[in-house]
Design an enzyme around this catalytic site. Sequence first.
Site, PDB file in Angstrom:
ATOM      1  CE  LYS A  63      -3.413  -0.114  -0.625  1.00 21.29           C
ATOM      2  NZ  LYS A  63      -4.613  -0.385  -1.554  1.00 21.29           N
TER       3      LYS A  63
HETATM    4  N1  PMP Z   1      -3.179  -7.535   1.020  1.00 20.46           N
HETATM    5  C1  PMP Z   1      -2.974  -6.712   2.165  1.00 20.46           C
HETATM    6  C2  PMP Z   1      -2.623  -7.180   3.344  1.00 20.46           C
HETATM    7  C3  PMP Z   1      -3.652  -5.541   1.899  1.00 20.46           C
HETATM    8  O1  PMP Z   1      -3.397  -4.437   2.884  1.00 20.46           O
HETATM    9  C4  PMP Z   1      -4.094  -5.004   0.646  1.00 20.46           C
HETATM   10  C5  PMP Z   1      -4.918  -3.905   0.653  1.00 20.46           C
HETATM   11  N2  PMP Z   1      -6.145  -3.749   0.813  1.00 20.46           N
HETATM   12  C6  PMP Z   1      -4.269  -6.270  -0.332  1.00 20.46           C
HETATM   13  C7  PMP Z   1      -3.810  -7.420  -0.014  1.00 20.46           C
HETATM   14  C8  PMP Z   1      -4.928  -5.825  -1.638  1.00 20.46           C
HETATM   15  O2  PMP Z   1      -4.309  -5.027  -2.392  1.00 20.46           O
HETATM   16  P1  PMP Z   1      -5.021  -4.053  -3.249  1.00 20.46           P
HETATM   17  O3  PMP Z   1      -6.030  -2.964  -2.402  1.00 20.46           O
HETATM   18  O4  PMP Z   1      -4.214  -3.283  -4.136  1.00 20.46           O
HETATM   19  O5  PMP Z   1      -6.115  -4.607  -4.158  1.00 20.46           O
END
Ligand code: PMP
Length: 314
Positions: free
Chosen positions: A50
Amino acid sequence: MTRVPSRRIDSVIDAVGNTPLVRLRHVAKDAPGVEVYAKLELANPGGSVKDRAALRMMQDALADGRLTRDKTLIDSTSGNTGVAYSMLGAALGVRVKLVMPMNVSKPRKDIARAFGTEIIFSDPMEGSDGAIRDVRAIVAASPDTYFYPDQYANPSNPLAHYDGTGREILDAVGDKITHFVAGLGTTGTMMGTTRRLKEHARPIRCVAVEPSEALHGLEGLKHLESSLVPPIYDPRIPDEILHVTTEDGWTMADRLAREEGLHVGHSSGANVFAAVKIAERAQRESGGGCVVVIVCDRGDRYFAPMKWERRYVW
Ligand code: PMP
């Protein structure tokens, strides 16, 4: 040992991105002809994927005036995006306020506060939706005071991955890559990276990972059928969606620590579980391939559990 030259940077923000890819040799041993690489997003300075989206949302907003140094960035995340806003806010001189349900674990509050972030508590009975409603109400009451990035609808989120993650993967593995695997949370990683990979001359199959159950323990991932679908999500982008159970995600996270020396969060366990399935399929169908999978964050972030997480007793 391959030596990567050390580099000197001006600010912690320059340490975001350019994460390494590490070959997974043990968990994918049943697909010996297929190379599986984990892209180590845990190597970002805030400890997760993130950092990329938060940085790009802040930089784009600073560039076009939506965010100025006399405004406060406000959002409703207690997870990795909150850590990223807090770290980058400190580095960029931007004030950050996060709204979190009162019952979020103490370490989650402490990480944000360590960077100087102010925390506003929302009703614990109303969960994360209550925190979102509170942010919207605060912003509506004084729109000139706040910048609300709204990562689920902000195009800068996938763009961070189009310009960063996707390009870096092609730089690192080049034309070898046959498959890409990432989970769906805000969907920014999947949308942006896949858009870049689809521009590559040869087709690359891009696989999204979703929890099998609506109530799951794969923090960071969304069960889209039972959730509000993020406005940045385009269902035409993934070539395929694989559903992974909490049990399989957690077990693979344990195996990654013990067999590969990678102590990762449970969404990463789920992504790698899916990547190994894809590798085994490629092995059966064509005898080879190259799978790149996103490892989103470190496992130590989950030593302080959320109440609903299994294995821990409060
Ligand atoms: N895994 C974790 C631990 C996350 O914090 C996030 C973010 N919500 C994601 C996966 C998914 O990433 P994205 O928001 O880019 O879909």
